[in-house]
Design a protein around this motif. Sequence first.
Motif, PDB file in Angstrom:
ATOM      1  N   LYS A  12       0.801  -1.230   0.000  1.00 33.05           N
ATOM      2  CA  LYS A  12       0.000   0.000   0.000  1.00 33.05           C
ATOM      3  C   LYS A  12       0.833   1.279   0.000  1.00 33.05           C
ATOM      4  O   LYS A  12       0.360   2.307  -0.438  1.00 33.05           O
ATOM      5  CB  LYS A  12      -0.928   0.017   1.217  1.00 33.05           C
ATOM      6  CG  LYS A  12      -1.953  -1.088   1.189  1.00 33.05           C
ATOM      7  CD  LYS A  12      -2.872  -1.014   2.388  1.00 33.05           C
ATOM      8  CE  LYS A  12      -3.906  -2.125   2.320  1.00 33.05           C
ATOM      9  NZ  LYS A  12      -4.838  -2.059   3.432  1.00 33.05           N
ATOM     10  N   ASP A  13       2.034   1.225   0.508  1.00 36.60           N
ATOM     11  CA  ASP A  13       2.855   2.427   0.673  1.00 36.60           C
ATOM     12  C   ASP A  13       3.943   2.475  -0.401  1.00 36.60           C
ATOM     13  O   ASP A  13       4.897   1.699  -0.369  1.00 36.60           O
ATOM     14  CB  ASP A  13       3.482   2.435   2.068  1.00 36.60           C
ATOM     15  CG  ASP A  13       4.163   3.739   2.415  1.00 36.60           C
ATOM     16  OD1 ASP A  13       4.928   4.268   1.573  1.00 36.60           O
ATOM     17  OD2 ASP A  13       3.952   4.237   3.531  1.00 36.60           O
ATOM     18  N   VAL A  92       7.684  -1.830   6.707  1.00 38.03           N
ATOM     19  CA  VAL A  92       6.463  -1.213   7.229  1.00 38.03           C
ATOM     20  C   VAL A  92       6.478  -1.240   8.758  1.00 38.03           C
ATOM     21  O   VAL A  92       6.201  -0.230   9.413  1.00 38.03           O
ATOM     22  CB  VAL A  92       5.197  -1.918   6.685  1.00 38.03           C
ATOM     23  CG1 VAL A  92       3.954  -1.498   7.452  1.00 38.03           C
ATOM     24  CG2 VAL A  92       5.024  -1.632   5.202  1.00 38.03           C
TER      25      VAL A  92
END
Length: 123
Positions: A12-13, A92
């Motif tokens: 997602k990042d 993350v």
Amino acid sequence: MSHFTTIKTQIKDGKILHQTLQQLNYVVETNSIVRGYQGIQTKGDYVIKRQNGYDIGYIKNGEVYEAVADFWGVDLQKEFMQQINQIYAQNVVMNYAQEKGYEIESQETLEDGSVCLVLGGWV
């Protein structure tokens, strides 16, 4: 007819994805062209440039990035995707821990390839 295929991920990042790809010593371009068979191209947000002309890209689709490549010239083996996902997940966790004020006290890669992180901080 396009040869490009996408693989869904839980990534997602984009900033951490870029960091992960660089950590693994890939040459990465942002907002670049993913090259495939006979000059076929698609646009990628993050692109691993490969000497054989068959690149691997990541394209934002909704909330996640999908891996995209021309599988006629790219062998995206399970091990490749697992390595990216594992290092990404580790980054993350480390990023989140640092944002919350924790320090990484130790990091160990276990025999099965999993990574054990010990974080410390004041409550």
